[in-house]
Design a protein around this motif. Sequence first.
Motif, PDB file in Angstrom:
ATOM      1  N   LYS A 101      51.483  21.969  78.754  1.00  0.00           N
ATOM      2  CA  LYS A 101      50.439  21.148  78.146  1.00  0.00           C
ATOM      3  C   LYS A 101      50.874  20.494  76.845  1.00  0.00           C
ATOM      4  CE  LYS A 101      45.449  21.415  77.249  1.00  0.00           C
ATOM      5  NZ  LYS A 101      44.275  22.319  77.161  1.00  0.00           N
ATOM      6  N   THR A 102      51.690  21.174  76.061  1.00  0.00           N
ATOM      7  CA  THR A 102      52.073  20.645  74.752  1.00  0.00           C
ATOM      8  C   THR A 102      52.987  19.441  74.898  1.00  0.00           C
ATOM      9  OG1 THR A 102      52.944  21.278  72.582  1.00  0.00           O
ATOM     10  CG2 THR A 102      54.115  22.106  74.508  1.00  0.00           C
ATOM     11  N   CYS A 103      52.944  18.559  73.932  1.00  0.00           N
ATOM     12  CA  CYS A 103      53.726  17.317  73.998  1.00  0.00           C
ATOM     13  C   CYS A 103      55.224  17.565  73.865  1.00  0.00           C
ATOM     14  CB  CYS A 103      53.259  16.357  72.908  1.00  0.00           C
ATOM     15  SG  CYS A 103      53.267  17.059  71.232  1.00  0.00           S
ATOM     16  N   GLY A 152      54.418  18.340  64.713  1.00  0.00           N
ATOM     17  CA  GLY A 152      55.357  17.977  63.664  1.00  0.00           C
ATOM     18  C   GLY A 152      56.652  17.397  64.176  1.00  0.00           C
ATOM     19  N   TYR A 153      56.871  17.427  65.488  1.00  0.00           N
ATOM     20  CA  TYR A 153      58.106  16.891  66.062  1.00  0.00           C
ATOM     21  C   TYR A 153      57.956  15.421  66.446  1.00  0.00           C
ATOM     22  CZ  TYR A 153      59.272  21.843  66.337  1.00  0.00           C
ATOM     23  OH  TYR A 153      59.499  23.160  66.037  1.00  0.00           O
ATOM     24  N   CYS A 154      56.947  15.117  67.283  1.00  0.00           N
ATOM     25  CA  CYS A 154      56.756  13.726  67.710  1.00  0.00           C
ATOM     26  C   CYS A 154      55.609  13.042  66.970  1.00  0.00           C
ATOM     27  CB  CYS A 154      56.496  13.669  69.211  1.00  0.00           C
ATOM     28  SG  CYS A 154      54.922  14.411  69.727  1.00  0.00           S
ATOM     29  N   LYS A 155      54.909  13.801  66.091  1.00  0.00           N
ATOM     30  CA  LYS A 155      53.819  13.274  65.257  1.00  0.00           C
ATOM     31  C   LYS A 155      52.567  12.909  66.054  1.00  0.00           C
ATOM     32  CE  LYS A 155      56.874  13.702  62.062  1.00  0.00           C
ATOM     33  NZ  LYS A 155      56.876  14.957  61.269  1.00  0.00           N
ATOM     34  N   HIS A 156      52.474  13.383  67.289  1.00  0.00           N
ATOM     35  CA  HIS A 156      51.256  13.164  68.070  1.00  0.00           C
ATOM     36  C   HIS A 156      50.100  13.872  67.377  1.00  0.00           C
ATOM     37  CE1 HIS A 156      48.396  13.161  71.362  1.00  0.00           C
ATOM     38  NE2 HIS A 156      49.199  12.384  72.073  1.00  0.00           N
ATOM     39  N   GLU A 157      48.976  13.188  67.239  1.00  0.00           N
ATOM     40  CA  GLU A 157      47.878  13.714  66.439  1.00  0.00           C
ATOM     41  C   GLU A 157      47.235  14.960  67.033  1.00  0.00           C
ATOM     42  OE1 GLU A 157      46.894  13.066  63.423  1.00  0.00           O
ATOM     43  OE2 GLU A 157      48.491  11.581  63.230  1.00  0.00           O
TER      44      GLU A 157
END
Length: 484
Positions: free
Chosen positions: A67-69, A22-27
Amino acid sequence: MAAGGSYSIVEYFGGDGGYRCGYCKHENGNFSHGMWSHTMTVQDYQDLIDRGWRRSGKYVYKPLMNKTCCPQYTIRCHALNFHPSKTHKKTLKKVNRFLSKGEMPVERHDEGLEGEPMDSAHEAGVQPPRQDLLKIDHSEVQDISTSPDTDTTNSTAPITPREDAVPAPAEKTPNVTPKSGQSHRIQARQEKRRRKDEERQRRERGERGKKKILVPFPRHTVDRPSTSWVSFSAMLGGGTGQPSVDGLTLLRLPVRLVPVSFEDPDFLASYEQSAALYARYQTTVHGDSPYECGESEAETAPDGPDVGYGSFHQQYWLDGRIVAVGVLDILPSCVSSVYLYYHPEFSSLSLGTYSALREIAFTRQLQQQSPKLAYYYLGFYVHSCPKMRYKRRVPPPPSLHLPPTPSTRCFPKLPVNSTSRPKETSDACALKELGRVLVLHRRTVMPYAAYARKRKGSNDEKEVEQYASLLGQTCAEKILLYRA
């Protein structure tokens, strides 16, 4: 009291697969491990948030930092060392001007970048499991017995979780060529620069010919914070919601603290109004559908604050109606800001910053009753999220806790950019003995070693080891892992 006696009871779900951030909108760039807390003691939750866990409702999750974006770091400040900045004082003056004169400030385009006292687990894409997927039989939580191999004691009360949210930042106006209607803005900026230049020249002329004497001034003195806090507390109204201002006061903004429990008469009497405010906030600001509050009870301790521990609502009342609600967790060592929702009509008052200041003041009050309760947790910090930049401006700079051992060492500086990831310290509470991890099986509390002997051929050792590694040895020996 929590059903099940003196234990926290959780159901682990793992989380190796990625999902939308929800922060960078990476799927599929958001990675975190989670578990459902059927009951949770305040001390256990204190230990969990110090290890990088956070709750969204009853779902407790821990981001995988490597690992998380968008790495999410636990951030806190020492309430006794806090001193207000110019931005904080400006916010207080804005609210006090509204209360004393009824002047509602004009909302600016950059107002949405301020953020709220909490990051948004909800907006970040945290996906708690559906209730019908939970495997636990609630009858097993009742009258649980202890295996002879188990040796642990703990006091319990459930924490009512609520997910945290932040109003989305306003869109910035793109850079375009100024039109005729915008020329006055350019002229105003030029005039402002001209006045600054003239002021600097006057100072230089006045100081010309004089010998400059540089007197060292300590940045932090013994009496300066207290003096600053006295003035700051007066601007807050000393906890009464009535600011210290000249002239006739038109409005009052008292704050009521009520436990999140349907057995509490104040909470029950204001529940419908509070729920309606939350629904309006969610649908207006986030475009979401409302959800219901959970139940909770306060837990008391001999050396704890008078209000007890657990989940509470700080209700902001204006002319007989609730205009904002701050959801707090009062824990043994801190006040943790969980969520803030408010009436959209008052968004220009910067209620996010204002409520955070009041919560810091509230933490200082609780510390007088319970000396070890001295920290105010601002939730997660995500450098790539613009609406969280305000957390960097809390003076003195808040501590960034590094999982998995925030209790032994904290990182003094926030990340420089969204890709920088501070090195984690050695884990003093690292998992050493998997067999000592506590599980709940058929209403009986037992170490995992005893459970494995009873369930020969069980293939869940890898999952239990992953769970216990995230919790650490200390928490894994206190919290009960449900096993069907």
